[in-house]
Scaffold this motif. Structure first.
Motif: not given
Length: 267
Positions: A209-231
Motif C-alpha cells: 500500500q505504501v509503495a502504491r501511494e509512493a508510485a501515485e505521488r511520483t506519477a502525479s509529480l511527473v504528469l500533473k502538467d503534462a497536458g499543458r507543456v510545450r515539448r
C-alpha cells in the motif's frame, strides 16, 4: 491484520479474532481519546506513537527522557522473573538499545504526566517510592508488566473497540508510520530491529500500500502538467522546435502522444 470494517464485522459474527491485529488510524484516535483521563495515558500515548516494547516503556526512568531535546533513550527493560520478582535487564538486543525522537505532542503529554506524577508524590509524602520510574504503580514503585497488560485489556474492552494486545500497539505504531510515508530504515531504528529485513517481513502487508501511494505521488509529480507543456522535438534533420500538446493529451506513463511522422522527443 488491520481491523477494517469487514474484519470487525466478521469478528463480531464469528467471535474469532486474529493472533495479531492492529487498529486503523480512526480506531487508534478513538482509543487515545477514551483513555485520555487515565493515570497512565502517557504510557499508552508513548507506545502508540513510538512503538516501545512493554518492558522498555516500564523500564524508563526520568533521566532517560530529554524533554527539551525531545528524545527517549532506551537503555533497559523491566521484566518479571519467577522467584525474583521484577528485574531490570539490558534491552532485547544491541539494536534495541537506541534513542527514539519524540514529536511535540508527545513531549507535551510527557510533561503533563511528569507534573501529575509530582503532585501524586507530594500527596503521598514518604510513602512514595523514589525509584524514579516514568510510569509507576500507584505508590511510585515499578509497575508489573502483566498488571499493565491486564489494565490495557480492560480498557480495550470498555472502549468497545475490536481487541488487540498491548504489544499490538507497537505493531500499530510501525504500520501508521509507514502509512505516513516514513522510510523503512527510520521505522527499523524506531523499533530497535537488528535487521531491516525483519522490519520489512513483519510489515509486508502494509508495504504494498505504501509503495502504491509512493508510485501515485511520483506519477502525479511527473504528469500533473503534462497536458499543458510545450515539448521540444527533433525532426529528421535535427531541427528542434516546440510542439504544443493539446490539454489532457498525456494518457499516463505507458501512453504516447502522437507526433508528426519521423519526429521523436528529445526530453
Amino acid at each position: 491484520m488491520v481491523w477494517t470494517e469487514q474484519a470487525v464485522e466478521e469478528w463480531r459474527h464469528t467471535g474469532v479474532r486474529p493472533a495479531v491485529a492492529v487498529w486503523t488510524l480512526e480506531q487508534t484516535r478513538a482509543f487515545l481519546d477514551f483513555v485520555s483521563e487515565e493515570r497512565l495515558y502517557g504510557l499508552f500515548h508513548l507506545v502508540t506513537m513510538c512503538g516501545l516494547r512493554r518492558g522498555e516503556v516500564l523500564g524508563l526512568r526520568w533521566p532517560d527522557i530529554d524533554l527539551d531535546q525531545g528524545a527517549v533513550r532506551v537503555v533497559r527493560q523491566l521484566q518479571a522473573h519467577r522467584g525474583r520478582g521484577l528485574v531490570e535487564s539490558a534491552p532485547k538486543s544491541a539494536a534495541s538499545r537506541r534513542t527514539v525522537m519524540l514529536d511535540h505532542a508527545t513531549v507535551g503529554v510527557l510533561r503533563r504526566h511528569r507534573w501529575r506524577q509530582q503532585k501524586e508524590a507530594e500527596g503521598r509524602g514518604r510513602e512514595w517510592d523514589r525509584g524514579g520510574y516514568v510510569f509507576t504503580a500507584v505508590g511510585g514503585g515499578p509497575l508489573a508488566p502483566e498488571r499493565l497488560s491486564r489494565l490495557f485489556r480492560k480498557l480495550n474492552t470498555a472502549s468497545g473497540l475490536p481487541p488487540v494486545r498491548l504489544h499490538d500497539l507497537r505493531h500499530g505504531a510501525a504500520t501508521l508510520a509507514l502509512a505516513a510515508g516514513v522510510e523503512l530504515k527510520v521505522v527499523q531504528a524506531m523499533l530497535g530491529h537488528a535487521s531491516i529485513v525483519l522490519t520489512a517481513d513483519t510489515y509486508s502487508t502494509v508495504l504494498p500500500q505504501v509503495a502504491r501511494e509512493a508510485a501515485e505521488r511520483t506519477a502525479s509529480l511527473v504528469l500533473k502538467d503534462a497536458g499543458r507543456v510545450r515539448r521540444p522535438v527533433r525532426g529528421r534533420r535535427g531541427r528542434r522546435g516546440p510542439v504544443s500538446a493539446p490539454p489532457r493529451s498525456h494518457p499516463g506513463p505507458t501512453g504516447r502522444t502522437a507526433l508528426p511522422v519521423g519526429a521523436q522527443t528529445w526530453l
